[in-house]
Design an enzyme around this catalytic site. Structure first.
Site: not given
Length: 316
Positions: A115, A139, A143
């Site tokens: 991402s 998040y 990643k």
């Protein structure tokens, strides 16, 4: 040549499965359906309902598989701040389980769906693969950790890998598959317009040509094709870069999205305007030059085409 697509019942995963099938590559899907939909599955494609934390099931599913496209995970950056342990469990611990199963079954190829969240709010005019990562949510951190897992595992066992970093995925390549995220701009606009409500722009005082924030929007079908290209390259033994940005190099403003929505839907509306949301960057645009060089990848959709495909697939 058979590839396992983790999260293959999700919005992006379902498009990846369709892209593989269109390219003549056999696919197996594993998904726990926590956010995926059985309606998104492709008839005839083997499906295993399971979470990647169940290493034994993953190991059995990998039988006869030559590579993995890893998309499964918890993807809501904002909510990840409230659920950090859940996010780490689903995105990091589950990936450890997947890599352990791959090592145990001799599967040596993996394309990781990373991402642009690893960059946080970069100050570079154009984000490149050399831009320093600075994730600002659990998040984004997970990643980046996922990329580190691939790097370190490749030092210990034979593993061919690459990670694709991308920003805002939009549109639809199949009228049956749509983005249902309550946090993404396109589905928010589609939902409001179908309800007869007026979409809102947050922030009109950004230092951009029209005052609204500019971001990189990527059509999901283009993204899916990038995964196929990366998989074929790894399968052929080609050495790829560890990470690739998938970006337009130019970006699209929120007001341009609203204008496209007006043209595509024929609904004459003027978006309401509100203050900026905290932490919303004015401009985040990435270069896709490396992906163009190695994967022959590029953005092929206009903003109107992106919104039109999202609108066509939106459940009414």
């Amino acid at each position: 040549m058979t590839w396992l697509v983790t999260g293959g019942a999700g919005y992006i995963g379902a498009h990846v499965v369709r892209a593989f099938a269109a390219d003549g590559i056999d696919v197996v899907v594993i998904d726990d359906l926590s956010s995926g939909k059985t309606d998104f599955l492709v008839d005839g494609v083997p499906f295993v309902e399971a979470n990647l934390l169940d290493t034994d099931v993953v190991r059995k599913t990998l039988d006869g598989v030559t590579g993995v496209v890893h998309l499964a995970g918890y993807k809501y950056a904002g909510v990840s701040v409230e659920k950090p342990m859940h996010t780490y469990t689903q995105n990091v611990t589950a990936m450890v389980s997947l890599l352990d199963a791959m090592a145990g079954t001799g599967v040596r190829n993996i394309v990781f769906s990373s991402s642009a969240g690893v960059y946080g709010t970069p100050t570079d005019e154009i984000v490149t693969e050399q831009t320093q990562p600075d994730p600002q949510s659990p998040y984004g951190e997970t990643k980046l950790v996922g990329e580190w897992l691939l790097r370190d595992q490749a030092k210990a066992v034979p593993l061919n890998h690459t990670s694709l970093r991308y920003f805002n995925v939009v549109g639809s390549g199949d009228p049956k598959v749509y983005d249902a995220s309550p946090y993404n701009l396109f589905p928010i606009v589609c939902n409001m317009l179908t309800q007869g409500k007026i979409p809102q722009i947050y922030g009109t005082d950004h230092p951009t040509p029209d005052g609204t924030s500019i971001k990189d929007y990527l059509h999901v079908a283009d993204l899916a094709r990038a995964h196929v290209a990366a998989a074929r390259a790894l399968e052929s033994g080609k050495t790829l870069e560890p990470v690739y940005n998938l970006g337009s190099g130019t970006g699209t403003s929120v007001r341009q999205i609203m204008d496209a929505a007006r043209r595509v839907t024929g609904i004459d509306f003027t978006p309401t305007e509100g203050p900026r949301r905290p932490g919303d960057p004015s401009r985040v645009v990435a270069s896709g030059e490396l992906a163009a060089r190695d994967l022959e990848w590029k953005n092929t959709y206009t903003v109107d085409e992106m919104f039109a495909s999202a609108w066509e697939s939106w459940p009414s």
